[in-house]
Design a protein around this motif. Sequence first.
Motif, PDB file in Angstrom:
ATOM      1  N   LEU A  80      34.660  23.522  32.144  1.00 34.49           N
ATOM      2  CA  LEU A  80      34.392  24.752  32.871  1.00 34.49           C
ATOM      3  C   LEU A  80      32.927  25.217  33.036  1.00 34.49           C
ATOM      4  O   LEU A  80      32.153  24.830  32.077  1.00 34.49           O
ATOM      5  N   PRO A  81      32.482  25.889  34.049  1.00 31.09           N
ATOM      6  CA  PRO A  81      30.907  26.284  34.091  1.00 31.09           C
ATOM      7  C   PRO A  81      30.639  27.277  33.227  1.00 31.09           C
ATOM      8  O   PRO A  81      29.351  27.028  32.588  1.00 31.09           O
ATOM      9  N   ASN A  82      31.264  28.278  32.942  1.00 29.53           N
ATOM     10  CA  ASN A  82      30.795  29.067  31.653  1.00 29.53           C
ATOM     11  C   ASN A  82      31.990  29.880  31.008  1.00 29.53           C
ATOM     12  O   ASN A  82      33.084  29.457  31.220  1.00 29.53           O
ATOM     13  N   ARG A  83      31.598  30.595  30.017  1.00 25.73           N
ATOM     14  CA  ARG A  83      32.296  31.164  29.033  1.00 25.73           C
ATOM     15  C   ARG A  83      33.474  32.140  29.574  1.00 25.73           C
ATOM     16  O   ARG A  83      34.703  32.213  29.271  1.00 25.73           O
ATOM     17  N   ALA A  84      33.090  32.777  30.401  1.00 25.18           N
ATOM     18  CA  ALA A  84      33.985  33.798  31.325  1.00 25.18           C
ATOM     19  C   ALA A  84      35.197  33.095  31.954  1.00 25.18           C
ATOM     20  O   ALA A  84      36.467  33.583  31.701  1.00 25.18           O
ATOM     21  N   TYR A 124      37.489  23.339  28.380  1.00 31.33           N
ATOM     22  CA  TYR A 124      36.256  23.726  27.513  1.00 31.33           C
ATOM     23  C   TYR A 124      35.280  24.234  28.192  1.00 31.33           C
ATOM     24  O   TYR A 124      35.264  24.094  29.475  1.00 31.33           O
ATOM     25  N   VAL A 125      34.523  24.727  27.423  1.00 34.44           N
ATOM     26  CA  VAL A 125      33.195  25.311  27.971  1.00 34.44           C
ATOM     27  C   VAL A 125      31.978  24.963  26.758  1.00 34.44           C
ATOM     28  O   VAL A 125      32.253  25.006  25.682  1.00 34.44           O
ATOM     29  N   ASP A 126      30.920  24.281  27.368  1.00 34.79           N
ATOM     30  CA  ASP A 126      30.053  23.937  26.662  1.00 34.79           C
ATOM     31  C   ASP A 126      29.038  24.884  26.001  1.00 34.79           C
ATOM     32  O   ASP A 126      28.795  25.799  27.034  1.00 34.79           O
ATOM     33  N   ARG A 127      28.441  24.919  24.746  1.00 30.68           N
ATOM     34  CA  ARG A 127      27.370  26.025  24.624  1.00 30.68           C
ATOM     35  C   ARG A 127      26.001  25.290  25.289  1.00 30.68           C
ATOM     36  O   ARG A 127      25.963  24.055  25.390  1.00 30.68           O
ATOM     37  N   ASP A 128      25.048  26.143  25.011  1.00 29.95           N
ATOM     38  CA  ASP A 128      23.670  25.590  25.719  1.00 29.95           C
ATOM     39  C   ASP A 128      23.313  24.526  24.847  1.00 29.95           C
ATOM     40  O   ASP A 128      23.278  24.491  23.726  1.00 29.95           O
ATOM     41  N   SER A 129      22.992  23.446  25.568  1.00 26.04           N
ATOM     42  CA  SER A 129      22.720  22.112  24.866  1.00 26.04           C
ATOM     43  C   SER A 129      21.204  22.188  23.860  1.00 26.04           C
ATOM     44  O   SER A 129      21.073  21.491  23.024  1.00 26.04           O
ATOM     45  N   ASN A 130      20.490  23.151  24.322  1.00 33.54           N
ATOM     46  CA  ASN A 130      19.303  23.511  23.376  1.00 33.54           C
ATOM     47  C   ASN A 130      19.694  24.228  22.143  1.00 33.54           C
ATOM     48  O   ASN A 130      19.080  24.281  21.022  1.00 33.54           O
ATOM     49  N   LYS A 131      21.074  24.701  21.893  1.00 33.23           N
ATOM     50  CA  LYS A 131      21.479  25.120  20.593  1.00 33.23           C
ATOM     51  C   LYS A 131      22.279  23.911  19.874  1.00 33.23           C
ATOM     52  O   LYS A 131      22.692  24.451  18.753  1.00 33.23           O
ATOM     53  N   TRP A 132      22.444  22.713  20.290  1.00 31.25           N
ATOM     54  CA  TRP A 132      23.320  21.946  19.455  1.00 31.25           C
ATOM     55  C   TRP A 132      22.312  21.235  18.512  1.00 31.25           C
ATOM     56  O   TRP A 132      21.042  21.297  18.791  1.00 31.25           O
ATOM     57  N   GLN A 161      42.561  32.788  39.973  1.00 24.18           N
ATOM     58  CA  GLN A 161      42.703  32.173  41.283  1.00 24.18           C
ATOM     59  C   GLN A 161      42.803  30.390  41.158  1.00 24.18           C
ATOM     60  O   GLN A 161      42.423  29.704  41.763  1.00 24.18           O
ATOM     61  N   GLY A 162      43.059  30.232  39.851  1.00 19.35           N
ATOM     62  CA  GLY A 162      43.005  28.787  39.387  1.00 19.35           C
ATOM     63  C   GLY A 162      41.801  28.585  38.717  1.00 19.35           C
ATOM     64  O   GLY A 162      40.752  29.364  38.668  1.00 19.35           O
ATOM     65  N   LEU A 163      41.354  27.247  38.235  1.00 18.44           N
ATOM     66  CA  LEU A 163      40.326  26.731  37.809  1.00 18.44           C
ATOM     67  C   LEU A 163      39.160  26.898  38.576  1.00 18.44           C
ATOM     68  O   LEU A 163      39.372  26.573  40.002  1.00 18.44           O
ATOM     69  N   PRO A 164      38.121  27.309  38.322  1.00 20.20           N
ATOM     70  CA  PRO A 164      36.925  27.437  39.118  1.00 20.20           C
ATOM     71  C   PRO A 164      36.569  26.077  40.011  1.00 20.20           C
ATOM     72  O   PRO A 164      36.705  25.107  39.444  1.00 20.20           O
TER      73      PRO A 164
END
Length: 283
Positions: A80-84, A124-132, A161-164
Amino acid sequence: MKFHEKPAIYVGEVQLKVSDLEKSTRFYTEVVGLSIKDQSESKVSFTTNGKDTLLTIMEPKGVQSKKEQTTGLYHFALLLPNRADLAQVVRHFIELGVRFGSGDHLVSEALYLADLDGNGIEIYVDRDSNKWTWENGQVAMTTEPVDFESLLKEQPVSSWQGLPKNTMMGHVHLQVNNLEENERFYVDGLGFSVVNRYGTAALFISDYDYHHHIAFNTWAGRHIRHAKKTETGLAAYTIVFPSEEIRDDKIAGLKDIGVTVFEENGSFFTYDPSHTKICLIVD
């Protein structure tokens, strides 16, 4: 999302064999939130943006439900694009009474469920890769509880409305009976990099330092058999290359380790050590 576009090599469409096309179609639209792109008597493809096919399900004649663990799909994962958006999926599942699992993997937050044939699904949603966290070429991953109190504070843009639309296939996780054979195929042959050796029974690989585009595990045991073509489960999936030159280079790498690559009408495909068909396409 930069890990799923040029110049990275990444996973595209996943194809599944199911036992009841009509019921599975309802599941993937009403529960998962995908949209139908194309439909026939034996096959349905799904999208979120109306253009790209993320998933195709098919009901082959005489298909049989699996009665035991085999090699093949552990899960496919929709990113997914974001946590929301993930919070919105949680609310949707709760409203429907859908049972699901979850995990905070440090690099991402994920929900897990299975379709009507037991095919595993991750959303799933990724965290900012700079924080990995990276150390000696390995990315830190684990499984901890998701902080749902924090997650559900994320406010949706609109009602369900379904998945973004810009949902994409984030990765595939495979169930195998031999880690070494699969590492040779995917790393020595296709050129992916090992980014995490999770204990002694799972391996995570990627391109361009993603946390993983493909994973495989032997958690079900090294004794499990390969799935039959007549059984439900993973039929094929697609690996997307940024150019014909890079695809040709990776095909040469597979041939160097003794893997056969097939060509039909300009399309290339091969089979991994679990006999799963992989379509090799260019972005």
